[in-house]
Design an enzyme around this catalytic site. Structure first.
Site, PDB file in Angstrom:
ATOM      1  N   LYS A  11       0.787  -0.860   0.398  1.00 32.51           N
ATOM      2  CA  LYS A  11      -0.157  -0.081   0.383  1.00 32.51           C
ATOM      3  C   LYS A  11       0.872   1.290   0.186  1.00 32.51           C
ATOM      4  O   LYS A  11       2.107   0.381   0.624  1.00 32.51           O
ATOM      5  CB  LYS A  11      -0.718   0.087   0.930  1.00 32.51           C
ATOM      6  CG  LYS A  11      -2.327  -1.114   0.997  1.00 32.51           C
ATOM      7  CD  LYS A  11      -3.150  -1.678   2.255  1.00 32.51           C
ATOM      8  CE  LYS A  11      -3.882  -1.708   1.947  1.00 32.51           C
ATOM      9  NZ  LYS A  11      -5.021  -2.244   3.714  1.00 32.51           N
ATOM     10  N   TYR A  51     -12.495  -1.707  -3.680  1.00 32.53           N
ATOM     11  CA  TYR A  51     -12.808  -2.180  -2.552  1.00 32.53           C
ATOM     12  C   TYR A  51     -14.533  -1.764  -2.142  1.00 32.53           C
ATOM     13  O   TYR A  51     -15.190  -1.906  -1.359  1.00 32.53           O
ATOM     14  CB  TYR A  51     -12.312  -0.678  -1.482  1.00 32.53           C
ATOM     15  CG  TYR A  51     -10.929  -1.332  -1.158  1.00 32.53           C
ATOM     16  CD1 TYR A  51     -10.823  -2.483  -0.206  1.00 32.53           C
ATOM     17  CD2 TYR A  51     -10.114  -0.414  -1.160  1.00 32.53           C
ATOM     18  CE1 TYR A  51      -9.372  -2.933   0.548  1.00 32.53           C
ATOM     19  CE2 TYR A  51      -8.552  -0.957  -1.161  1.00 32.53           C
ATOM     20  CZ  TYR A  51      -8.603  -1.969   0.032  1.00 32.53           C
ATOM     21  OH  TYR A  51      -7.020  -1.817   0.634  1.00 32.53           O
ATOM     22  N   ASN A 114      -1.926   0.429   6.564  1.00 29.98           N
ATOM     23  CA  ASN A 114      -1.788  -0.325   7.100  1.00 29.98           C
ATOM     24  C   ASN A 114      -0.762  -1.577   6.353  1.00 29.98           C
ATOM     25  O   ASN A 114      -0.438  -3.512   6.025  1.00 29.98           O
ATOM     26  CB  ASN A 114      -2.626  -1.549   8.043  1.00 29.98           C
ATOM     27  CG  ASN A 114      -4.044  -2.269   7.020  1.00 29.98           C
ATOM     28  OD1 ASN A 114      -3.749  -1.894   5.741  1.00 29.98           O
ATOM     29  ND2 ASN A 114      -4.848  -2.286   7.539  1.00 29.98           N
ATOM     30  N   HIS A 117      -2.185  -5.427   1.409  1.00 27.65           N
ATOM     31  CA  HIS A 117      -3.412  -6.149   1.533  1.00 27.65           C
ATOM     32  C   HIS A 117      -3.656  -7.892   1.076  1.00 27.65           C
ATOM     33  O   HIS A 117      -1.881  -8.028  -0.180  1.00 27.65           O
ATOM     34  CB  HIS A 117      -4.704  -5.153   0.015  1.00 27.65           C
ATOM     35  CG  HIS A 117      -5.805  -5.857  -0.005  1.00 27.65           C
ATOM     36  ND1 HIS A 117      -6.491  -6.229   0.273  1.00 27.65           N
ATOM     37  CD2 HIS A 117      -6.121  -7.184  -1.211  1.00 27.65           C
ATOM     38  CE1 HIS A 117      -7.523  -7.239  -0.445  1.00 27.65           C
ATOM     39  NE2 HIS A 117      -7.145  -7.813  -0.707  1.00 27.65           N
ATOM     40  N   GLU A 128      -9.130 -10.452  -7.688  1.00 25.50           N
ATOM     41  CA  GLU A 128      -8.997  -9.943  -7.444  1.00 25.50           C
ATOM     42  C   GLU A 128      -7.686  -9.942  -8.502  1.00 25.50           C
ATOM     43  O   GLU A 128      -6.896  -8.898  -8.850  1.00 25.50           O
ATOM     44  CB  GLU A 128      -8.358  -9.770  -6.348  1.00 25.50           C
ATOM     45  CG  GLU A 128      -9.491  -9.000  -4.828  1.00 25.50           C
ATOM     46  CD  GLU A 128      -9.444  -9.399  -3.807  1.00 25.50           C
ATOM     47  OE1 GLU A 128      -8.433  -9.387  -3.309  1.00 25.50           O
ATOM     48  OE2 GLU A 128      -9.900  -9.183  -2.951  1.00 25.50           O
TER      49      GLU A 128
HETATM   50  P1  GDP Z   1      -7.643  -6.477   5.798  1.00 21.57           P
HETATM   51  O1  GDP Z   1      -8.649  -7.756   5.436  1.00 21.57           O
HETATM   52  O2  GDP Z   1      -6.986  -6.651   7.355  1.00 21.57           O
HETATM   53  O3  GDP Z   1      -7.641  -5.983   4.905  1.00 21.57           O
HETATM   54  O4  GDP Z   1      -9.465  -5.395   6.273  1.00 21.57           O
HETATM   55  P2  GDP Z   1     -10.555  -5.474   5.814  1.00 21.57           P
HETATM   56  O5  GDP Z   1     -11.146  -5.736   4.515  1.00 21.57           O
HETATM   57  O6  GDP Z   1     -11.467  -5.531   7.039  1.00 21.57           O
HETATM   58  O7  GDP Z   1     -10.195  -4.069   5.446  1.00 21.57           O
HETATM   59  C1  GDP Z   1      -9.933  -3.371   4.333  1.00 21.57           C
HETATM   60  C2  GDP Z   1      -9.323  -2.388   4.832  1.00 21.57           C
HETATM   61  O8  GDP Z   1      -9.986  -1.257   5.279  1.00 21.57           O
HETATM   62  C3  GDP Z   1      -7.837  -2.076   5.512  1.00 21.57           C
HETATM   63  O9  GDP Z   1      -6.329  -3.065   5.513  1.00 21.57           O
HETATM   64  C4  GDP Z   1      -7.697  -1.238   6.016  1.00 21.57           C
HETATM   65  O10 GDP Z   1      -7.111  -0.138   5.461  1.00 21.57           O
HETATM   66  C5  GDP Z   1      -9.100  -0.973   5.381  1.00 21.57           C
HETATM   67  N1  GDP Z   1      -9.501  -0.156   6.812  1.00 21.57           N
HETATM   68  C6  GDP Z   1     -10.129  -1.212   7.505  1.00 21.57           C
HETATM   69  N2  GDP Z   1     -10.868  -1.099   9.128  1.00 21.57           N
HETATM   70  C7  GDP Z   1     -10.967   0.032   8.656  1.00 21.57           C
HETATM   71  C8  GDP Z   1     -11.254   1.227  10.090  1.00 21.57           C
HETATM   72  O11 GDP Z   1     -11.919   0.935  11.032  1.00 21.57           O
HETATM   73  N3  GDP Z   1     -11.440   2.608   9.859  1.00 21.57           N
HETATM   74  C9  GDP Z   1      -9.749   2.356   9.105  1.00 21.57           C
HETATM   75  N4  GDP Z   1      -9.743   4.183   8.780  1.00 21.57           N
HETATM   76  N5  GDP Z   1      -9.421   2.078   8.095  1.00 21.57           N
HETATM   77  C10 GDP Z   1      -9.454   0.414   7.618  1.00 21.57           C
END
Ligand code: GDP
Length: 140
Positions: A11, A51, A114, A117, A128
């Site tokens: 990222k 997303y 973070n 992905h 994807e």
């Molecule tokens: P992943 O599969 O661990 O990447 O997590 P998710 O699919 O739940 O979320 C996708 C991405 O959205 C995450 O990797 C973060 O970059 C972002 N994200 C997830 N939860 C949050 C949140 O509570 N706040 C914010 N600002 N970003 C989030």
């Protein structure tokens, strides 16, 4: 165990800090092979589509802004049990909850920025991968 492919993104927070090689070293150390890789600037339309599952979430707009804020490295990773292996080595979404040694524990800035992905299922991995790569760009 079957050889599998998964989709990965390094990222913008990680490319900005010049961590592409360090992230790849952790992936390779975990037994994953980078079988396709390119550095791109994601468009807003691409980020929104990629997303799309999070469209109704409160953080969706911020996430799209973040993912288009700088270059990303999109990748196809190959290895035994690659989807689960990559999720394991990535660590939890929130870096404060990520296990020591994981990519997010080592490099992530916060729950949004973070660093990586990774697909969460074999089915999503196939979708994807096809979103960003054509078959001839993947060389195993
Ligand atoms: P992943 O599969 O661990 O990447 O997590 P998710 O699919 O739940 O979320 C996708 C991405 O959205 C995450 O990797 C973060 O970059 C972002 N994200 C997830 N939860 C949050 C949140 O509570 N706040 C914010 N600002 N970003 C989030």
């Amino acid at each position: 165990m079957a050889i599998e492919r998964t989709f990965s993104i390094i990222k913008p927070d990680a490319t900005r800090r010049n961590l592409t090689g360090k992230v790849n070293a952790v992936l390779e150390g975990a037994g994953l092979r980078v079988v396709a890789q390119k550095r791109i600037l994601m468009t807003q339309a691409q980020a929104e589509a990629f997303y799309g599952v999070h469209r109704e979430r409160g953080f969706f707009r911020d996430l799209v802004t973040f993912m288009t804020s700088g270059p990303v490295v999109v990748q196809v990773l190959e290895g035994e049990n690659a989807v689960a292996r990559n999720r394991e080595v990535m660590g939890a979404t929130d870096p404060s909850k990520a296990a020591p040694g994981t990519i997010r524990a080592q490099f992530a800035e916060n729950i949004e920025a973070n660093s990586v992905h990774g697909s969460d299922s074999a089915e999503n991995a196939a979708t994807e991968i096809a979103f960003f790569f054509s078959g001839i760009e993947i060389v195993g």
